[in-house]
Structures are given as structure tokens and as C-alpha cells.
Write a protein that holds these residues in place. Structure first.
Motif, mmCIF file in Angstrom:
data_model
loop_
_atom_site.group_PDB
_atom_site.id
_atom_site.type_symbol
_atom_site.label_atom_id
_atom_site.label_comp_id
_atom_site.label_asym_id
_atom_site.label_seq_id
_atom_site.Cartn_x
_atom_site.Cartn_y
_atom_site.Cartn_z
ATOM 1 N N ALA A 1 0.978 -1.284 -0.103
ATOM 2 C CA ALA A 1 -0.076 0.267 -0.045
ATOM 3 C C ALA A 1 0.928 1.283 -0.086
ATOM 4 N N GLN A 2 1.993 1.113 -0.153
ATOM 5 C CA GLN A 2 2.869 2.330 -0.332
ATOM 6 C C GLN A 2 3.823 2.386 -1.797
ATOM 7 N N GLY A 3 4.412 1.014 -2.184
ATOM 8 C CA GLY A 3 5.079 1.072 -3.243
ATOM 9 C C GLY A 3 6.415 1.651 -3.084
ATOM 10 N N VAL A 4 7.168 1.380 -4.273
ATOM 11 C CA VAL A 4 8.676 1.892 -4.173
ATOM 12 C C VAL A 4 8.785 3.038 -4.828
ATOM 13 N N ARG A 5 9.270 4.097 -4.153
ATOM 14 C CA ARG A 5 9.720 5.427 -4.526
ATOM 15 C C ARG A 5 10.854 5.475 -5.407
#
Length: 440
Positions: free
Chosen positions: A355-359
Motif C-alpha cells: 500500500a506504499q510502493g517503491v519510490r
């Protein structure tokens, strides 16, 4: 180690046996109230089943009712868990294997109808003359407008040797064109590779299916054999990669790492597995740029996070989808199957992607005032697993703004991407060249 299907099925059998015994015990020991009984929900299910069978307006088929109940039970857990009947499970296995009976077209949904992105090389569709840009308006006489894309794909697929009629509209042609095609076994490749100017390798991973790791190794050999000069760097393009098999992603990541952790998994807060890189990877000594976007999900996020945390690559594009869970596939009686979320996975530094992902290290976004395309991410899905309080990572982030509103990847990769229309690829290519000055 990941839990095996057999172990889980044995557990399920014990649970069902305990349920049967519990009913008897509950009947004999009346002191246990219904509210206290762990089997009360099953009693409710049985009552509903009886009511439907006896009171529904038309006679109801018990197997259909039970299948619907099981599907609803599993689907209620999270968006990625699912019960599949025999037909659905067979189609799922074909998809992950990269082989299926069909006509061989890659399609996307445009203007409420499927449009041919490209026919697969050597497929019945290519031989018949179906082209990129053709809009499929009917399949076996049934209009496609308004139908779900997955339903239309199922209609085009079928047993090898069977026939299907496709009606298409082609830009510049007044009347629709009809094709009658004989389905064949189609093999979809998951790796596209090309040697670019300045001895840069471009590798696009479309998904992680059975054999993706081996495809990558074959591509590496061809890229090196294409010139006497050695490769100087790699662009790994995982934009629009929805993920797939974790074992294949692990193998791919290992080819870019010489050591270190690739990922770890946890089940109910307990570490289950930690995958580590081995020496001798095909691209372990080369500078790497990774391209990602909001449609890079699951296994592709796992690879991107591994390379970023091990400082093996510069990530360029947009924050990824944010699916940080692992689904285990269980085979069930009667040819059915179940995809069940059993673990969360973490990057080498312990980051949770869920629910955040890879930035990315270099974020590419529309200029102020531009309206980005509507994007559905993991955090927008109903019933998704919650994010954990871990940093997105990626260290300091630089931002590039562009005048356009949508960043589309080009399927035609020029030898010099800096002169092409794919802005993200152009940035990736130039970033790699700055990291490794090349002279010819």
C-alpha cells in the motif's frame, strides 16, 4: 520455506474433522451457548443454504450455491485472494505458464472496445494480416463494446485447432474487416531485449511467468554476441509489469546482484524466508537504471526494491503500485484451485511495499497545472492489507517535470532513445550514460 499446498490441505482436513466433532460435542454439552460456539457461522451458512434450496423462486443447484459461498469467503479476505473453479484454475495455470490456445494478439481497452496493440510474431493473427491499431468490434458475431476485457480475452482463447471469427475496424478503411482464424498454442515471451547505441543493453520485462529467468539469460547471451565490444550498462524496463511468479523474480534480481539480500517474507509477523543473491550474475558488474511506473506491481516491485536497497540501480519514473503481498497457489479437489495471500514481502532494508510502493530516485511528473491520468493503486482497492509504518526509502529524490499530462511508454525503442518519443526511457538512457562515460 513457503507453505506447501499439501500441508495446508492437511490442515484444512483436520479443521473440517474438528468441525464435525464439534457439532456432536455441542449437541451433547448443551451448556455451551450458540454465541460461544466457534461453529455458529457454519450453522448460519447451513440455514441459508436450506432456505435458498427450498424457497428460491426457481430450483437452485447446490454446487453453484456452495461455489458462490466459497468464492465470497475467500474474496472477502483481500483483493488478491480468490477461489477458482476448475475452468478458471486451468486458465490461470495457462497464463502463468505463458502458453495458451488463442489467436495471438496483445490487446488494450480503448474507447470501450479492445484495440490490438500488436499481433504476436508468427501467430495466426499476424499471418492473417491483423495489424496494430485494429479495433476488435465483434467476436463470433457478438459485439465487444461494453464487455469486460477479461471476458473478451476468454472469448478469443480456446482449444488449439478451434476457429473464431474476428471483426475489426481499421483506421483509414471504411468497412469493417472480417477474419476467420484457427487457434493455435501461443507462447508469450516475457523478455524483450535490444542493444542500443553506446553499448547499452535495453531489457524490458513484461511479466514474471514460468521461464522468465531463462529468457533473460538467453537474451543476455544474444546481447553480448551482437557486438565485439562489451556492454557498458543496462536499462531494465519494468513499467506496466504486473508481477507474477516470485521465484522467477528472485532469479532475475540475482542476475543483477553479486551479493546481499533480495527480499524477505513474513507470515503473521514471523520471518518465513530470506532470499539472498549469489555471485556470478549475468549483469552484476554493470551499471543499471530501472524504469518503473504506477503500473509496476508485485514481483516487479520486489526486483526494483532489491536493486535500489543494494545500491545497484537508479530508479526512474513514478512510485509503483504498492502490492507487497505474496499469494500461494493451492490445488483443490475436482481441478479447482485457490490463490491465497499468505505472506508480506520486504525489501533488503526491511521496507514494506504494501500500500506504499517503491519510490523512484528520479520522479518524473506532469508540470504544475497538468492533470495526471486517473490511477488506481493498491491503497485504493477495497479490502487491501494496511500499510506498515516503514519509510518508502530511495534516499534523496530528484524531480523532473514535463509539460505533458500522460507518460506513455513506446514499444518502438530507437537505438538512441534520447531522440525518441519515450521521455522516461530518454531520461533513463541519458542518466546511464552520465554514470558510465562511453567513447566509441
Amino acid at each position: 520455506m513457503r507453505p506447501s499446498a499439501g500441508k495446508w490441505l492437511r490442515t484444512l482436513g483436520l479443521t473440517l474433522a474438528a468441525f464435525a466433532g464439534g457439532v456432536v460435542t455441542s449437541h451433547l454439552a448443551r451448556a455451551t451457548s450458540q454465541a460461544q460456539s466457534p461453529y455458529a457461522p457454519f450453522e448460519q451458512l447451513a440455514r441459508v443454504l436450506v432456505l435458498v434450496e427450498n424457497q428460491y423462486v426457481e430450483p437452485a443447484q447446490r454446487s453453484k450455491i456452495v461455489e458462490g459461498a466459497v468464492k465470497g469467503m475467500v474474496a472477502e479476505l483481500d483483493p488478491h485472494s480468490a477461489f477458482m473453479n476448475a475452468e478458471e484454475f486451468s486458465a490461470f495455470q495457462e497464463e502463468t505458464g505463458g502458453r495458451f490456445g488463442g489467436i495471438g494478439v496483445e490487446v488494450d481497452f480503448r474507447d470501450e472496445a479492445p484495440m490490438v496493440i500488436a499481433p504476436i510474431e508468427g501467430s495466426p493473427a499476424e499471418r492473417a494480416g491483423i495489424r496494430s491499431g485494429d479495433q476488435i468490434v465483434a467476436i463470433d458475431g457478438k459485439p465487444t463494446r461494453g464487455e469486460r476485457l477479461d471476458r473478451l480475452i476468454t472469448m478469443m482463447r480456446g482449444a488449439a485447432g478451434s476457429k473464431v471469427k474476428i471483426l475489426v475496424r481499421r483506421p483509414g478503411v471504411a468497412e469493417p474487416i472480417s477474419f476467420e482464424l484457427k487457434r493455435e498454442e501461443i507462447h508469450v515471451t516475457s523478455v524483450v531485449a535490444k542493444r542500443l547505441d553506446k553499448d547499452v543493453a535495453y531489457i524490458r520485462l513484461k511479466q514474471f511467468q514460468e521461464g522468465t529467468h531463462e529468457e533473460l539469460l538467453r537474451s543476455a547471451s544474444k546481447l553480448r554476441a551482437a557486438s565485439k565490444t562489451p556492454l557498458r550498462g543496462v536499462i531494465l524496463d519494468m513499467r506496466n509489469n504486473p508481477g507474477g511468479l516470485v521465484d522467477e523474480a528472485e532469479g532475475v534480481a540475482d542476475e543483477f546482484l553479486g551479493e546481499g539480500t533480495i527480499y524477505s517474507t513474513r507470515h503473521r509477523n514471523q520471518v518465513v524466508d530470506e532470499a539472498r543473491a549469489t555471485s556470478g550474475g549475468a549483469f552484476a558488474s554493470l551499471p543499471v537504471v530501472v524504469l518503473v511506473n504506477e503500473y509496476s506491481a508485485s514481483s516487479s516491485e520486489l526486483v526494483a526494491g532489491a536493486l535500489q536497497d543494494n545500491r545497484r540501480a537508479t530508479l526512474i519514473g513514478n512510485t509503483t503500485f504498492g502490492k507487497g503481498s505474496v499469494q500461494t497457489i493451492f490445488e483443490l479437489p475436482g481441478g479447482a484451485g485457490m490463490r491465497l495471500t499468505t505472506m508480506r514481502y520486504y525489501t533488503p532494508s526491511g521496507r514494506s511495499i504494501q500500500a506504499q510502493g517503491v519510490r523512484p530516485d528520479v520522479l518524473i511528473q506532469p508540470a504544475k497545472g497538468g492533470t495526471p491520468a486517473e490511477v488506481m493503486r493498491e491503497r485504493d482497492l477495497e479490502g487491501h492489507l494496511d500499510a506498515e509504518e516503514t519509510a518508502l526509502g530511495g534516499g534523496s529524490q530528484s524531480v523532473i517535470t514535463i509539460a505533458g499530462t500522460v507518460l506513455e511508454m513506446s514499444r518502438d525503442v530507437p537505438s538512441d532513445p534520447s531522440k525518441g518519443k519515450d521521455f522516461v526511457l530518454s531520461v533513463g538512457y541519458q542518466t546511464l550514460l552520465k554514470a558510465v562515460p562511453v567513447t566509441r
